[in-house]
Design a protein around this motif. Structure first.
Motif: not given
Length: 202
Positions: A20-21, A23-25, A27-28, A31, A70, A164, A167, A186
């Motif tokens: 998850n980290s 993909f969240s990076l 997207q960050q 963004n 995405n 940032n 994680s 998760y």
């Protein structure tokens, strides 16, 4: 990144498994930098013989399950399909030819920033391409740069990832949980969890 448009941020790694980290990076980055149209995930070839590195196709498949959902994400087989390990500068040049209408950023962690001066054709890499730096643990990008003459000389090539979310989660930690028979929900997307279970990986 003023005056630069149509950018692809290249995000390389083993993704063993993707988290998850990761993909969240990705997207960050999209963004925070409106110039970035896409984050391109580039899994390494298993020529690198990292301990416990899963085969190319499984890692590619896991990434693709998430990336395809995405529109800001993409995935490249440029390293997987190579007949030999590629240096980063070679990967970036191949991607630049594949996406001629885009400028390329290369994304690294601050741990790799400390070592980038030792990479093959490091000076050419940081001269041709901007480097997006993700600060890890207690690292500070500016302090790392000021501690190394090579980085000082090329300091304008490095861009800190804004806002940032740090994680400490690692793929090694997740693999260990799998080996212990514990849930990794998760920690990695459900698509990846189900793929790992269906294929009895790790």
């Amino acid at each position: 990144m003023e005056n630069i448009k149509n950018i692809i941020a290249v995000f390389g790694g083993s993704f063993n498994p993707p988290l998850n980290s990761h993909f969240s990076l990705g997207q960050q980055i999209v963004n925070e930098y409106e110039e970035v149209d896409k984050v391109l995930f580039v899994p390494v070839n298993n020529y690198y013989n990292k301990p416990g590195l899963l085969g190319n196709e499984h890692r590619y498949n896991m990434l693709k399950l998430v990336v395809d959902k995405n529109p800001n994400f993409g995935i490249s087989r440029v390293e997987l399909d190579s007949s030999r390990p590629l240096f980063t500068i070679e990967t970036m040049e191949l991607l630049s030819k594949e996406y001629p209408d885009y400028d390329m950023l290369f994304t690294i962690g601050s741990d790799n920033l400390k070592e980038i001066h030792t990479w093959e054709k490091a000076e050419e890499l940081v001269t041709k391409y901007k480097i997006l730096v993700l600060e890890r643990d207690e690292d500070n990008m500016d302090e790392i740069i000021t501690s190394n003459d090579f980085l000082i000389n090329h300091k304008d090539s490095f861009i800190k990832v804004k806002n940032n979310v740090r994680s400490n989660l690692s793929s090694t930690f997740v693999r260990n949980k799998i080996n212990e028979g514990k849930s990794i929900r998760y920690l990695t997307p459900d698509e990846v969890v189900f793929y790992i279970e269906e294929n009895n990986l790790y």
